[in-house]
Design a protein around this motif. Structure first.
Motif, PDB file in Angstrom:
ATOM      1  N   GLY A  94       0.853  -1.233  -0.018  1.00  0.00           N
ATOM      2  CA  GLY A  94      -0.005   0.041  -0.129  1.00  0.00           C
ATOM      3  C   GLY A  94       0.780   1.388   0.032  1.00  0.00           C
TER       4      GLY A  94
ATOM      5  N   GLU B 135      10.766   2.898   5.318  1.00  0.00           N
ATOM      6  CA  GLU B 135      10.554   1.343   5.487  1.00  0.00           C
ATOM      7  C   GLU B 135      11.405   0.841   6.338  1.00  0.00           C
ATOM      8  N   ARG B 136      10.881   0.037   7.548  1.00  0.00           N
ATOM      9  CA  ARG B 136      12.095  -0.460   8.492  1.00  0.00           C
ATOM     10  C   ARG B 136      12.714  -1.564   8.060  1.00  0.00           C
ATOM     11  N   ARG B 137      12.348  -2.458   7.125  1.00  0.00           N
ATOM     12  CA  ARG B 137      13.180  -3.623   6.676  1.00  0.00           C
ATOM     13  C   ARG B 137      14.459  -2.995   5.511  1.00  0.00           C
TER      14      ARG B 137
ATOM     15  N   ARG C 247       5.629 -12.610   4.520  1.00  0.00           N
ATOM     16  CA  ARG C 247       4.576 -13.651   4.486  1.00  0.00           C
ATOM     17  C   ARG C 247       3.952 -13.783   3.019  1.00  0.00           C
TER      18      ARG C 247
ATOM     19  N   LEU D 218       0.060 -13.741  -3.982  1.00  0.00           N
ATOM     20  CA  LEU D 218      -1.238 -13.283  -3.731  1.00  0.00           C
ATOM     21  C   LEU D 218      -2.332 -13.118  -4.838  1.00  0.00           C
ATOM     22  N   ALA D 219      -3.486 -12.987  -4.548  1.00  0.00           N
ATOM     23  CA  ALA D 219      -4.718 -13.034  -5.658  1.00  0.00           C
ATOM     24  C   ALA D 219      -4.906 -11.607  -6.006  1.00  0.00           C
TER      25      ALA D 219
ATOM     26  N   ARG E 178       4.499 -11.669  -4.039  1.00  0.00           N
ATOM     27  CA  ARG E 178       4.384 -10.194  -3.403  1.00  0.00           C
ATOM     28  C   ARG E 178       5.727  -9.534  -3.474  1.00  0.00           C
TER      29      ARG E 178
ATOM     30  N   CYS F 246       9.708   3.518  12.180  1.00  0.00           N
ATOM     31  CA  CYS F 246       8.965   4.593  13.067  1.00  0.00           C
ATOM     32  C   CYS F 246       8.722   4.022  14.366  1.00  0.00           C
TER      33      CYS F 246
ATOM     34  N   ASP G  61       1.644   1.179   7.833  1.00  0.00           N
ATOM     35  CA  ASP G  61       2.721   0.192   8.252  1.00  0.00           C
ATOM     36  C   ASP G  61       2.338  -0.917   8.857  1.00  0.00           C
TER      37      ASP G  61
ATOM     38  N   ASP H  39      -3.563  -2.348   5.696  1.00  0.00           N
ATOM     39  CA  ASP H  39      -3.569  -3.061   6.759  1.00  0.00           C
ATOM     40  C   ASP H  39      -3.684  -2.156   8.094  1.00  0.00           C
TER      41      ASP H  39
ATOM     42  N   GLY I 291      -9.149 -13.018  -0.564  1.00  0.00           N
ATOM     43  CA  GLY I 291      -8.091 -12.548  -1.326  1.00  0.00           C
ATOM     44  C   GLY I 291      -8.402 -11.051  -1.686  1.00  0.00           C
TER      45      GLY I 291
ATOM     46  N   GLY J  88      -7.235  -8.261   0.788  1.00  0.00           N
ATOM     47  CA  GLY J  88      -6.563  -7.198   1.753  1.00  0.00           C
ATOM     48  C   GLY J  88      -5.664  -6.436   0.940  1.00  0.00           C
ATOM     49  N   MET J  89      -4.781  -6.769  -0.013  1.00  0.00           N
ATOM     50  CA  MET J  89      -4.094  -5.853  -0.935  1.00  0.00           C
ATOM     51  C   MET J  89      -4.987  -5.091  -1.803  1.00  0.00           C
ATOM     52  N   ASN J  90      -5.846  -5.762  -2.436  1.00  0.00           N
ATOM     53  CA  ASN J  90      -6.704  -5.240  -3.283  1.00  0.00           C
ATOM     54  C   ASN J  90      -7.412  -4.142  -2.484  1.00  0.00           C
TER      55      ASN J  90
END
Ligand SMILES: Cc1cc2nc3c(=O)[nH]c(=O)nc-3n(C[C@H](O)[C@H](O)[C@H](O)COP(=O)(O)OP(=O)(O)OC[C@H]3O[C@@H](n4cnc5c(N)ncnc54)[C@H](O)[C@@H]3O)c2cc1C
Length: 440
Positions: A14, A33-35, A47, A51-52, A107, A132, A164, A303, A313, A315-317
């Motif tokens: 997102g 971004e923390r990563r 994870r 994804l769909a 992903r 953050c 985040d 999220d 399927g 959440g991302m959409n």
């Protein structure tokens, strides 16, 4: 009025898409971004490998000019393939139109494409390894830590976007505000990912163009195809108790459980035992909160605002649709506070509707999708969809249209009532006709 300078925390799906939207619209954007940067070679755990992607997400990608590129690397899934306990297969198309499909995408690949697209814009800067840890809500600023040097860094924008994720630091700070509503609920089920590798010599070991489901009533396994011929399988099982992850401790227990419950998958999973023991078991939760914004300074998306369980399927959409809507509101309203309030109000009831749909679909997928009654219901829905003008099944509305989620629910309830009344009327008319025919 000059455009606010924007800080986005979280360069996941997102946040990175929002940076593309705002970068294109001419905003100055800092994305944190923390990563570590995935291109740096440092291992990043993650994870759901794939994804769909469906119409809401595709529409957003289209608006930032990336849809064709993403779809070219996706694997189409026009239906679900149900695997019965005895290995029998049955295929159920998702729609009456075989050209309508959901799309399995990577992903990591999608995330990287979004970040790189944002990064190429001169008005967007991306900073990895920045976590953050606090928020100045009134200033619209994030307080971050540079993971490498340990130094504290303050963002410089006037508008802060919290992208985040489900455990959002921005939302955690907003939770301390008066009259901020917050709810979270974990499922008793968790998930673990396993692999079906490509066939020897390349190609797919099971049907390539389908979302595979092994429904076993209170638990299930699914598999989504990847372009390299492999499948990512996901077990959705209870953490503990009957059929729980905690019951499988030894190699023998793992093998024997899979041979009993998923016998047709086992020959395709040569690394099953190692994957099962090595891969984490992760939790699934629903988060609801309101409002999603604070004055003209802070706003949540994805999220961070509305984590949902993954069974529709969407959440991302939905996160991508948030970006579309937030961008639209910022274009439409000169006053940022009005734009944020209008976005927050429009999206909240839709995210709540999706959260309920996703929880309900878990029961449908694991308990019903293997049953004859479910197949019959889907067949009736397809007939009605084909022959009754205006009738659209709920799954079709959610997945293949951009009808707001809350409206899909209202429309589906109305349709169900009409169909029920039509059936009862038909039964009544036939009954009366039979009685009249047999009367002397
Ligand atoms: C098993 C599973 C399967 C799924 N399948 C699907 C599917 O098929 N289709 C679909 O549409 N959706 C699916 N989803 C949902 C989807 O993954 C999420 O809805 C989506 O990732 C939300 O994007 P986001 O950007 O809001 O959050 P995230 O993708 O979680 O990104 C948040 C980012 O913020 C970063 N971050 C977190 N905290 C901080 C901090 N303090 N400082 C800086 N950065 C921070 C994180 O590192 C991360 O990069 C699935 C989810 C799961 C768990």
């Amino acid at each position: 009025m000059s455009k606010p300078r924007v800080t986005i925390v979280g360069a996941g799906l997102g946040g990175a898409l929002m940076a593309c939207y705002l970068g294109r619209a001419g905003y100055e954007v800092e994305l944190f971004e923390r990563r570590p940067d995935p291109r740096s070679g440092k291992v990043v755990g993650g994870r759901s490998i794939n994804l769909a992607l469906s119409i809401r997400g595709i529409h957003a990608l289209h608006e930032v000019g990336l849809a064709d590129q993403v779809l070219a690397l996706a694997v189409r899934m026009p239906g679900r393939m149900i695997h019965a306990p005895d290995g029998r297969l049955s295929y159920q198309p998702y729609d009456k139109d075989p050209d309508r499909a959901i799309n399995s995408v990577s992903r990591a690949g999608l995330n990287q494409l979004l970040v790189e697209t944002a990064e190429r814009m001169p008005n967007v800067t991306v900073r990895f390894d920045h976590r953050c840890q606090d928020v100045d809500l009134d200033g619209g600023r994030a307080v971050l830590v540079d993971n490498e040097s340990g130094a504290e860094v303050r963002s410089t924008g006037d508008l802060l976007i919290g992208a985040d994720g489900a455990f959002s630091a921005i939302r955690a700070r907003m939770q301390r505000l008066d009259r901020f509503d917050y709810q979270q609920a974990y499922l008793a089920h968790g998930y673990k990912e396993l692999t079906i590798p490509p066939a020897t010599g390349g190609g797919f070991r099971i049907e390539r163009n389908a979302l595979h489901i092994w429904p076993r009533r209170s638990y299930m396994m699914i598999a989504l195809p990847n372009p390299d011929g492999s499948f990512t399988c996901t077990c959705f099982w209870p953490f503990s108790g009957p059929n729980g992850f905690d019951r499988l401790q030894t190699d023998e227990q793992i093998m024997s459980y899979f041979e009993t419950h998923f016998p047709d998958a086992v020959p395709h999973m040569p690394t099953l035992v190692d994957d099962f023991k090595t891969n984490p078991t992760s939790s699934l939760l629903t988060v609801r909160c309101a409002p999603w914004h604070y004055r003209d300074r802070v706003v949540l998306l994805g999220d961070a605002a509305h984590a949902v369980v993954p069974f529709y399927g969407q959440g991302m959409n939905c996160a991508f649709e948030d970006c579309t809507e937030l961008n639209r509101c910022l274009q439409q309203h000169v006053d940022v506070g009005t734009a944020l309030a209008s976005y927050s109000a429009a999206r909240k009831e839709n995210a709540d509707a999706l959260a309920d749909l996703a929880l309900h679909n878990f029961i449908e997928m694991r308990d019903h999708s293997g049953s004859a009654a479910f197949r019959a219901r889907k067949a009736i829905e397809r007939i009605l969809h084909r022959f009754v003008p205006g009738y659209t099944p709920l799954y079709t509305m959610v997945t293949f249209t951009r009808t707001p989620y809350s409206e899909t629910v209202r429309k589906a309830r109305h349709q169900d009532r009409v169909v029920l009344w039509a059936l009862l009327s038909l039964v009544f008319v036939v009954g009366v006709a039979v009685i009249l025919a047999v009367l002397p």
